[in-house]
Design a protein around this motif. Structure first.
Motif, PDB file in Angstrom:
ATOM      1  N   PRO A  23       7.076  14.846   1.903  1.00 43.83           N
ATOM      2  CA  PRO A  23       8.020  14.110   2.760  1.00 43.83           C
ATOM      3  C   PRO A  23       9.176  14.990   3.253  1.00 43.83           C
ATOM      4  O   PRO A  23       9.739  14.723   4.308  1.00 43.83           O
ATOM      5  CB  PRO A  23       8.531  12.992   1.849  1.00 43.83           C
ATOM      6  N   LEU A  78       2.092  17.484   3.731  1.00 40.50           N
ATOM      7  CA  LEU A  78       1.899  16.364   2.803  1.00 40.50           C
ATOM      8  C   LEU A  78       3.153  16.071   1.987  1.00 40.50           C
ATOM      9  O   LEU A  78       3.149  15.187   1.128  1.00 40.50           O
ATOM     10  CB  LEU A  78       0.731  16.661   1.863  1.00 40.50           C
ATOM     11  N   ASN A 105       7.693   6.511   3.298  1.00 39.64           N
ATOM     12  CA  ASN A 105       6.316   6.942   3.547  1.00 39.64           C
ATOM     13  C   ASN A 105       5.630   5.787   4.296  1.00 39.64           C
ATOM     14  O   ASN A 105       4.870   5.008   3.728  1.00 39.64           O
ATOM     15  CB  ASN A 105       5.645   7.249   2.202  1.00 39.64           C
ATOM     16  N   TYR A 147       1.588   8.983   7.408  1.00 42.86           N
ATOM     17  CA  TYR A 147       0.538   8.087   6.890  1.00 42.86           C
ATOM     18  C   TYR A 147       0.405   6.780   7.668  1.00 42.86           C
ATOM     19  O   TYR A 147      -0.289   5.864   7.221  1.00 42.86           O
ATOM     20  CB  TYR A 147       0.737   7.836   5.386  1.00 42.86           C
ATOM     21  N   THR A 184       3.456   3.274   6.545  1.00 41.31           N
ATOM     22  CA  THR A 184       2.049   3.117   6.931  1.00 41.31           C
ATOM     23  C   THR A 184       1.889   2.072   8.038  1.00 41.31           C
ATOM     24  O   THR A 184       0.787   1.839   8.501  1.00 41.31           O
ATOM     25  CB  THR A 184       1.174   2.685   5.724  1.00 41.31           C
ATOM     26  N   ARG A 206       7.318   1.880  -0.863  1.00 44.26           N
ATOM     27  CA  ARG A 206       7.024   3.115  -0.137  1.00 44.26           C
ATOM     28  C   ARG A 206       8.256   4.008   0.075  1.00 44.26           C
ATOM     29  O   ARG A 206       8.224   4.948   0.859  1.00 44.26           O
ATOM     30  CB  ARG A 206       6.377   2.778   1.212  1.00 44.26           C
ATOM     31  N   ILE A 249      10.843   6.848  -1.035  1.00 49.15           N
ATOM     32  CA  ILE A 249      10.848   8.037  -1.906  1.00 49.15           C
ATOM     33  C   ILE A 249      12.271   8.580  -1.992  1.00 49.15           C
ATOM     34  O   ILE A 249      12.929   8.774  -0.964  1.00 49.15           O
ATOM     35  CB  ILE A 249       9.925   9.137  -1.324  1.00 49.15           C
ATOM     36  N   TRP A 271       9.001   8.759   7.853  1.00 47.64           N
ATOM     37  CA  TRP A 271       7.917   9.749   7.840  1.00 47.64           C
ATOM     38  C   TRP A 271       6.658   9.049   8.337  1.00 47.64           C
ATOM     39  O   TRP A 271       6.186   8.107   7.697  1.00 47.64           O
ATOM     40  CB  TRP A 271       7.769  10.258   6.409  1.00 47.64           C
TER      41      TRP A 271
HETATM   42  C1  LIG Z   1       2.247   8.426   1.111  1.00 46.52           C
HETATM   43  O1  LIG Z   1       1.378   7.318   1.264  1.00 46.52           O
HETATM   44  C2  LIG Z   1       0.016   7.669   1.331  1.00 46.52           C
HETATM   45  C3  LIG Z   1      -0.780   6.415   1.702  1.00 46.52           C
HETATM   46  O2  LIG Z   1      -0.513   5.396   0.834  1.00 46.52           O
HETATM   47  C4  LIG Z   1      -0.413   8.291   0.009  1.00 46.52           C
HETATM   48  O3  LIG Z   1      -1.759   8.683   0.066  1.00 46.52           O
HETATM   49  C5  LIG Z   1       0.448   9.520  -0.236  1.00 46.52           C
HETATM   50  O4  LIG Z   1       0.151  10.073  -1.496  1.00 46.52           O
HETATM   51  C6  LIG Z   1       1.933   9.152  -0.187  1.00 46.52           C
HETATM   52  N1  LIG Z   1       2.698  10.386  -0.284  1.00 46.52           N
HETATM   53  C7  LIG Z   1       3.791  10.496  -1.021  1.00 46.52           C
HETATM   54  C8  LIG Z   1       4.437  11.844  -1.088  1.00 46.52           C
HETATM   55  O5  LIG Z   1       4.266   9.552  -1.597  1.00 46.52           O
END
Ligand SMILES: *[C@@H]1O[C@H](CO)[C@@H](O)[C@H](O)[C@H]1NC(C)=O
Ligand SMILES: Cc1cc2nc3c(=O)[nH]c(=O)nc-3n(C[C@H](O)[C@H](O)[C@H](O)COP(=O)(O)OP(=O)(O)OC[C@H]3O[C@@H](n4cnc5c(N)ncnc54)[C@H](O)[C@@H]3O)c2cc1C
Ligand SMILES: *[C@@H]1O[C@H](CO)[C@@H](O)[C@H](O)[C@H]1NC(C)=O
Ligand SMILES: *[C@@H]1O[C@H](CO)[C@@H](O)[C@H](O)[C@H]1NC(C)=O
Ligand SMILES: *[C@@H]1O[C@H](CO)[C@@H](O)[C@H](O)[C@H]1NC(C)=O
Ligand SMILES: *[C@@H]1O[C@H](CO)[C@@H](O)[C@H](O)[C@H]1NC(C)=O
Ligand SMILES: *[C@@H]1O[C@H](CO)[C@@H](O)[C@H](O)[C@H]1NC(C)=O
Ligand SMILES: *[C@@H]1O[C@H](CO)[C@@H](O)[C@H](O)[C@H]1NC(C)=O
Length: 604
Positions: free
Chosen positions: A85, A83, A120, A166, A122, A46, A48, A163
């Motif tokens: 990051p 949406l 990202n 999510y 969760t 997760r 980025i 972040w």
């Molecule tokens: C972040 O994680 C969410 C849930 O897994 C996913 O839907 C979303 O595309 C991700 N966003 C990025 C920019 O990676």
């Protein structure tokens, strides 16, 4: 060797000292690729590695004219920003704007103040892993929810960003709240668990499905559990139920140690209190909050506009000052809402550029007496503000005044709110809390103050071009009642109106011209508001960070700040969290070296 090798030479009094800095991507101490990779594996991939949003607009291997136009089109769209990051409503630096690279002021495409990496997240586990990694590797850490912050507190050059968007463990309605740990909340009403990075639109809709109202932002895109709720939170419903932060019954927090803690009146009560008003970004990462919810009620709505026909700006200012001087009376009767004067095209393209307008509402608490309450309220509005303007209607101004009754708070909210604004780099916002004594019988002084706001020099030409004055009638009523376990600036408890200057400077200004523009707002214009409101404050979430009096303006008496600082030191002794003008921020500075961003270094 953990500390940055680019340690900056600082002058502290007569001594010179090497400051400790957080590692940046150009430092030897920056974590190796394999360290980042093992962080990434520990959080299920997760992590980025951020790239500038508008990279496609710039020469290089990623140049792509079509992609550039897409980015340019969506650049300020709050829902797109949310949406991403590194999507920010108010990017702290204009590095890598989606514009033609021929413009001399933006020669480089860099991340600028945006974080180098983002998690990202969760789950609490992802958050803990990020916090621990930043601590162990001396990397600057920032927390990002929506990225709405106006002074860059969810941004940070060379940082790792957590972040929380999510983290979404669900919204849960409790008809009668009871704390899981048996803590007595003194609250037997309903509550909603907001399990992560939801925005107010989600929570409003969820509450409405259960016939309830919550205290949230005027705009749906604001995040629920981040900076808004931790910094105070004013609302179309705060007049009736108190500030957003007053509603919090419990929070789940990832601490600087990486541990997950409950904060409520019984567990970690000092942290609980600090998180309720002391501001986001510095005490820990809130991953869930339980907030009060109230049964919905019908609303009476009053919409008014005073649109110049022959009137000058001075005439519009005069009308505005007279109306503003009645705001405390209107609030005490039960009204709250939002008024503006000035370049309203900045708020909505459908407005003429110069006018006074408001959308106010009154919650009808006693539904059995609805008709009498409405009749009385209408008579008061007409007597206090509308009738004075009737002699000028059709000549100086067009005056419109309409009432409407709406069966639920949700319908009222949709009628006044939901207008999505766009993000912007070259905008600043300065606020001031106004109590009753600065409003009532004070029209002449309010008039003078507005002359300063709508001019660039003392007694200079009045102009509403790219300047808007917002009068947020969001205090009064329940906001005036102090709550236990809340550390918000106590000036809120005397506030009826939060007045705000919004000013936008042209894109083509040079750095010294931008500085002069900002100084004019920070000093001359804001001082005109301060002059009428001794002992009051500014709203931490909606104010210029450059304000030299930020500590008192944001946090109130020094005893409150000092207490917040002691909580910060207790829960984050190693100073893992840092944000500008946040509690504990004074020990560090961004070494900008003529740039607008740079390494974060400790002041010895
Ligand atoms: C972040 O994680 C969410 C849930 O897994 C996913 O839907 C979303 O595309 C991700 N966003 C990025 C920019 O990676
Ligand atoms: C269009 C718009 C409308 C607004 N309307 C209102 C309004 O009606 N009423 C009002 O009171 N304010 C309003 N605001 C101001 C708003 O409260 C602030 O911008 C606030 O900081 C936004 O919080 P966020 O978490 O969404 O934003 P972010 O920029 O993501 O975060 C803001 C700050 O909170 C910290 N933070 C974020 N999430 C967490 C977390 N989970 N734990 C700990 N710290 C966290 C960040 O590090 C940063 O310091 C508005 C702002 C905008 C741009
Ligand atoms: C983290 O791992 C995922 C999945 O393997 C990968 O797609 C992503 O690019 C990695 N992130 C970084 C920064 O290397
Ligand atoms: C750059 O300028 C050219 C010529 O004026 C224009 O056609 C193009 O759309 C511009 N690109 C962007 C991203 O604005
Ligand atoms: C509940 O009320 C008691 C007595 O006033 C107080 O001590 C306690 O802190 C309150 N609890 C909360 C959660 O506000
Ligand atoms: C002002 O005049 C216009 C046009 O005559 C009228 O429609 C409007 O209702 C008047 N405003 C008020 C508040 O009476
Ligand atoms: C505002 O207008 C009213 C009505 O015309 C007038 O009595 C008052 O003197 C004006 N006030 C100022 C400050 O100009
Ligand atoms: C500017 O106006 C104020 C009153 O608003 C007045 O006291 C002052 O003398 C004026 N200054 C100049 C230079 O005209």
């Amino acid at each position: 060797m953990l500390w940055s090798t680019s340690a900056v030479l600082l002058l502290a009094g007569t001594q010179t000292a090497f400051a400790k800095c957080k590692c940046t991507p150009t430092d030897d101490c920056w974590p190796s690729l394999s360290s980042w990779n093992s962080l990434n594996s520990s959080i299920d991939g997760r992590l980025i590695h951020n790239k500038p949003r508008a990279e496609a607009c710039y020469p290089g291997q990623n140049y792509n004219a079509q992609a550039c136009q897409e980015v340019a089109k969506e650049w300020g769209d709050q829902s797109v920003i949310a949406l991403d990051p590194i999507g920010y409503s108010y990017p702290a630096t204009p590095s890598c704007a989606p514009i033609n690279t021929t413009l001399p002021s933006y020669p480089l495409c860099e991340l600028g103040a945006a974080p180098a990496y983002s998690i990202n997240a969760t789950s609490a586990t992802d958050v803990s892993a990020g916090v621990r990694f930043a601590k162990d590797n001396n990397v600057r850490l920032v927390i990002k929810n929506t990225g709405h912050d106006m002074v860059g507190r969810s941004q940070g050059y060379g940082s790792l960003s957590i972040w929380i968007k999510y983290i979404q463990t669900g919204l849960e309605f409790h008809q009668n709240f009871a704390s899981a740990d048996g803590c007595q909340p003194n609250w037997t009403g309903s509550a909603i668990t907001v399990g992560g990075g939801y925005v107010w639109e989600d929570v409003y809709n969820f509450a409405a499905e259960h016939g309830h109202v919550v205290v949230g932002g005027d705009e749906k895109t604001v995040g629920a559990i981040g900076g808004y709720i931790q910094g105070g939170g004013h609302s179309p419903s705060s007049r009736y139920f108190g500030l957003g932060t007053d509603q919090v019954l419990e929070m789940t927090v990832v601490l600087a140690s990486g541990e997950v803690a409950t904060a409520n009146a019984c567990e970690n009560p000092d942290l609980f209190k600090a998180l309720r008003g002391g501001g986001g970004g510095t005490f820990g990462v809130v991953i869930s909050a339980i907030i009060k919810a109230y049964p919905t009620k019908p609303m009476l709505m009053h919409s008014m506009a005073v649109i110049p026909i022959k009137a000058t700006i001075a005439n519009t200012i005069n009308a505005t000052a007279n109306i503003m001087s009645k705001f405390a009376v209107l609030s005490d009767t039960g009204f709250s809402g939002y008024a503006l004067m000035g370049d309203a095209s900045m708020a909505s393209a459908s407005y003429p550029t110069s006018l006074y307008a408001h959308g106010f509402g009154m919650m009808i608490q006693d539904e059995n007496n609805q008709d009498a309450i409405i009749a009385q309220a209408k008579a008061l509005v007409e007597k206090e503000i509308v009738n004075d303007l009737l002699p000028y209607n059709g000549t100086e101004f067009l005056v419109t005044s309409t009432f409407e009754t709406l069966p639920t708070f949700a319908e009222y909210y949709n009628a006044i709110g939901g207008q999505s604004t766009t993000g912007n780099t070259n905008i600043m916002l300065s606020s001031r809390m106004f109590g009753k004594e600065s409003l009532e019988n004070n029209a002449p002084k309010l008039n003078d103050m507005l002359h300063t706001v709508f001019s660039e020099t003392d007694n200079g030409t009045l102009t509403t071009d790219k300047t808007m004055f917002l009068m947020n009638l969001v205090g009064g009523g329940a906001v005036l009642e102090s709550q236990p376990h809340v550390s918000v600036n106590p000036a809120w408890r005397k506030t009826y109106v939060l007045n705000e200057i919004i000013a936008e400077w042209p894109f083509d200004l040079t750095s010294p011209e931008i500085k002069a523009f900002k100084d004019n707002v920070v000093y001359r214009k804001t001082d005109a508001m301060k002059a009428l409101t001794p002992g009051m404050g500014a709203y931490i979430n909606e104010h210029v960070g450059e304000d030299p009096n930020w500590k008192a303006d944001f946090y109130g008496p020094s005893s409150n700040y000092d207490w917040l600082l002691s909580v910060k030191q207790k829960y984050d002794p190693e100073e893992v969290f840092w944000c500008w003008r946040c509690v504990g921020s004074e020990g560090w500075t961004q070494e900008t070296d003529g740039q607008q961003y740079g390494p974060l270094c400790q002041i010895n």
